[in-house]
Design a protein around this motif. Sequence first.
Motif, PDB file in Angstrom:
ATOM      1  N   VAL A   1      62.935  46.212  21.884  1.00 53.57           N
ATOM      2  CA  VAL A   1      62.392  46.846  22.428  1.00 53.57           C
ATOM      3  C   VAL A   1      60.878  46.501  23.655  1.00 53.57           C
ATOM      4  O   VAL A   1      60.946  47.089  24.795  1.00 53.57           O
ATOM      5  N   ALA A   2      60.025  46.092  22.930  1.00 50.58           N
ATOM      6  CA  ALA A   2      59.498  44.864  23.576  1.00 50.58           C
ATOM      7  C   ALA A   2      59.521  44.343  24.494  1.00 50.58           C
ATOM      8  O   ALA A   2      59.306  44.157  25.336  1.00 50.58           O
ATOM      9  N   GLY A   3      60.827  43.577  23.924  1.00 52.68           N
ATOM     10  CA  GLY A   3      61.544  43.106  25.680  1.00 52.68           C
ATOM     11  C   GLY A   3      61.521  43.733  26.181  1.00 52.68           C
ATOM     12  O   GLY A   3      62.000  43.355  27.425  1.00 52.68           O
ATOM     13  N   LEU A   4      62.884  44.689  26.352  1.00 55.82           N
ATOM     14  CA  LEU A   4      62.777  45.570  27.270  1.00 55.82           C
ATOM     15  C   LEU A   4      61.828  45.857  28.322  1.00 55.82           C
ATOM     16  O   LEU A   4      62.258  46.054  29.198  1.00 55.82           O
ATOM     17  N   VAL A   5      61.003  46.470  27.604  1.00 55.82           N
ATOM     18  CA  VAL A   5      60.392  46.944  28.188  1.00 55.82           C
ATOM     19  C   VAL A   5      59.222  46.114  28.939  1.00 55.82           C
ATOM     20  O   VAL A   5      58.816  46.176  29.932  1.00 55.82           O
ATOM     21  N   MET A   6      58.815  44.990  28.607  1.00 54.21           N
ATOM     22  CA  MET A   6      58.289  44.013  29.534  1.00 54.21           C
ATOM     23  C   MET A   6      58.850  43.984  31.087  1.00 54.21           C
ATOM     24  O   MET A   6      58.710  43.354  32.355  1.00 54.21           O
ATOM     25  N   VAL A   7      60.185  43.757  30.996  1.00 55.33           N
ATOM     26  CA  VAL A   7      61.099  43.634  32.145  1.00 55.33           C
ATOM     27  C   VAL A   7      61.139  45.287  32.731  1.00 55.33           C
ATOM     28  O   VAL A   7      60.964  44.855  34.400  1.00 55.33           O
TER      29      VAL A   7
ATOM     30  N   ASP B   1      62.624  36.928  38.785  1.00 52.73           N
ATOM     31  CA  ASP B   1      61.244  36.627  38.119  1.00 52.73           C
ATOM     32  C   ASP B   1      61.221  36.003  36.778  1.00 52.73           C
ATOM     33  O   ASP B   1      61.443  36.599  36.162  1.00 52.73           O
ATOM     34  N   TRP B   2      60.033  35.321  36.246  1.00 51.50           N
ATOM     35  CA  TRP B   2      59.774  34.739  35.490  1.00 51.50           C
ATOM     36  C   TRP B   2      59.712  35.737  34.013  1.00 51.50           C
ATOM     37  O   TRP B   2      60.355  35.056  32.886  1.00 51.50           O
ATOM     38  N   MET B   3      59.644  36.471  34.507  1.00 52.17           N
ATOM     39  CA  MET B   3      59.018  37.638  32.550  1.00 52.17           C
ATOM     40  C   MET B   3      60.469  37.917  31.668  1.00 52.17           C
ATOM     41  O   MET B   3      60.831  38.532  31.022  1.00 52.17           O
ATOM     42  N   TYR B   4      62.273  38.077  33.114  1.00 53.39           N
ATOM     43  CA  TYR B   4      63.539  38.052  31.767  1.00 53.39           C
ATOM     44  C   TYR B   4      63.228  37.296  31.167  1.00 53.39           C
ATOM     45  O   TYR B   4      64.355  37.169  30.648  1.00 53.39           O
ATOM     46  N   PHE B   5      62.619  35.846  32.044  1.00 57.09           N
ATOM     47  CA  PHE B   5      63.189  35.169  30.992  1.00 57.09           C
ATOM     48  C   PHE B   5      62.582  35.000  29.741  1.00 57.09           C
ATOM     49  O   PHE B   5      62.988  34.753  27.950  1.00 57.09           O
ATOM     50  N   VAL B   6      61.756  35.411  29.878  1.00 58.56           N
ATOM     51  CA  VAL B   6      60.148  35.915  28.370  1.00 58.56           C
ATOM     52  C   VAL B   6      61.006  36.926  27.826  1.00 58.56           C
ATOM     53  O   VAL B   6      61.292  36.537  26.689  1.00 58.56           O
ATOM     54  N   ALA B   7      61.543  38.106  28.528  1.00 54.88           N
ATOM     55  CA  ALA B   7      61.829  39.025  28.334  1.00 54.88           C
ATOM     56  C   ALA B   7      63.435  38.858  27.164  1.00 54.88           C
ATOM     57  O   ALA B   7      63.879  39.503  26.153  1.00 54.88           O
ATOM     58  N   PHE B   8      63.986  38.003  27.825  1.00 55.78           N
ATOM     59  CA  PHE B   8      64.950  37.899  26.938  1.00 55.78           C
ATOM     60  C   PHE B   8      64.965  37.143  26.047  1.00 55.78           C
ATOM     61  O   PHE B   8      65.838  37.472  24.825  1.00 55.78           O
ATOM     62  N   ALA B   9      64.427  35.972  26.046  1.00 56.95           N
ATOM     63  CA  ALA B   9      64.271  35.436  24.442  1.00 56.95           C
ATOM     64  C   ALA B   9      63.186  36.476  23.534  1.00 56.95           C
ATOM     65  O   ALA B   9      63.366  36.164  22.438  1.00 56.95           O
ATOM     66  N   ALA B  10      62.717  37.266  24.205  1.00 59.84           N
ATOM     67  CA  ALA B  10      62.038  38.372  23.258  1.00 59.84           C
ATOM     68  C   ALA B  10      63.214  39.146  22.268  1.00 59.84           C
ATOM     69  O   ALA B  10      63.437  39.575  21.301  1.00 59.84           O
ATOM     70  N   VAL B  11      64.186  39.598  23.476  1.00 55.06           N
ATOM     71  CA  VAL B  11      65.287  40.088  22.553  1.00 55.06           C
ATOM     72  C   VAL B  11      66.017  39.476  21.836  1.00 55.06           C
ATOM     73  O   VAL B  11      66.479  39.857  20.202  1.00 55.06           O
ATOM     74  N   ALA B  12      66.469  38.237  22.213  1.00 49.64           N
ATOM     75  CA  ALA B  12      67.089  37.272  21.257  1.00 49.64           C
ATOM     76  C   ALA B  12      66.274  36.943  19.770  1.00 49.64           C
ATOM     77  O   ALA B  12      67.360  37.087  19.195  1.00 49.64           O
ATOM     78  N   VAL B  13      65.300  36.759  20.258  1.00 50.28           N
ATOM     79  CA  VAL B  13      64.320  36.709  18.333  1.00 50.28           C
ATOM     80  C   VAL B  13      64.495  37.859  17.915  1.00 50.28           C
ATOM     81  O   VAL B  13      64.220  37.951  16.767  1.00 50.28           O
ATOM     82  N   GLY B  14      64.440  38.562  18.216  1.00 48.35           N
ATOM     83  CA  GLY B  14      64.182  40.660  17.906  1.00 48.35           C
ATOM     84  C   GLY B  14      65.645  40.905  17.014  1.00 48.35           C
ATOM     85  O   GLY B  14      65.791  40.993  16.002  1.00 48.35           O
ATOM     86  N   LEU B  15      66.523  40.241  17.825  1.00 54.21           N
ATOM     87  CA  LEU B  15      68.493  40.565  17.145  1.00 54.21           C
ATOM     88  C   LEU B  15      68.453  39.445  16.003  1.00 54.21           C
ATOM     89  O   LEU B  15      68.988  39.357  15.119  1.00 54.21           O
ATOM     90  N   VAL B  16      68.229  38.055  16.201  1.00 60.07           N
ATOM     91  CA  VAL B  16      67.955  37.427  14.740  1.00 60.07           C
ATOM     92  C   VAL B  16      66.948  38.261  14.184  1.00 60.07           C
ATOM     93  O   VAL B  16      67.343  37.526  12.695  1.00 60.07           O
TER      94      VAL B  16
END
Length: 371
Positions: free
Chosen positions: A138-144, A280-295
């Motif tokens: 959720v933090a990753g999505l809020v970042m987006v 925007d670079w924030m998208y890729f950071v958020a994508f990584a955050a969501v991926a980490v959260g899923l793992v």
Amino acid sequence: MISCKEFWSKKTLVGLGLGQFLSLLITSTGFSSSELARKGVNAPTSQSFLNYVFLAIVYGSILLNRKQPLKAKWYYYVLLGLVDVEANFLVVKAYQYTSLTSVMLLDCWTIPSVMLLTWIFLKTKYRFKKIAGVAVCVAGLVMVVFSDVHAGDRAGGSSPRKGDSLVIAGATLYAVSNVSEEYFVKNADRIELMAFLGIFGAIISAIQISILERNELRSIHWSAGAALPFVGFAVAMFMFYSLVPILLKISGSTMLNLSLLTSDMWAVVIRRFAYHQKVDWMYFVAFAAVAVGLVIYSGGDKQDDQCHADVANEDIERCKHFVEEAGYGSCNRGAIAGSSKTGDSSKQDLSTTGVVEGKTTKTRLLEEMRR
């Protein structure tokens, strides 16, 4: 501590991979809807109707060939079909009144709703690791949502409060639909679920189309450019609905909704590499955050299963120990009774009986334990 092998179990990898494939399917439906909207087609219920028809034809045929009694009451599927159709309708309708940012943010309401419903009705237990995984996603999505990419979208729509209410209502219905499907998949039958969801979803959609979208369908100028996205949307949704029960059975409805958080990010990646749009670079950071959260959420399931297996093995060992004591104890007592008076044949028969009874007791207990 969780070892690497335990963390990256087969169940974890299958859940993550299938979840991202479903996310890509949702992304493709988004592109199809955007193309239809660009061509002036605004009929969300009609788009879903074709998907329900596919489900009814394919899974209904399989269900008829099986000729088996239903494992759940048919009217439960009527309610599920109604909830599913209206969930799709409300969220799509919300785009007319509020911003994309608000829809993305408020659609996250599905996740805590699913967790609450599974905890109450399915008795699912969420450990700290899984809660932490949800928080990271959720933090990753809020970042987006709060990134500069959506800076121009924050102005809102024509009626933000109405749109936000529709999103929350639709997200809640999505949660009810997902949890209900998880219950039917685990306690009834997947083919039966898909068949009746298609049948009743198609009937309810047809009724709703005749009331709300009749004039819209008349105004559409049908051509290959309008028909292909329409059919593409239905095919992608059919695949999505067909695969969702598999993920629900493997990882549950919470994992499903967490996986779908990446759909917006997959859309951005496709725009970047297919249409060469600036991202925007924030998208890729958020994508990584969501991926980490899923793992984090899905990882370590093997260790939990191993803990349960260890407890079961300890119980089995205790049972074996009890069997050994009971069986050989009877044998020993029979042997002692037989050797105390070697000249007495009746005592020898008694000892033989004791040995046989001891072995029979041991065999019976082992069979009970195996069952």
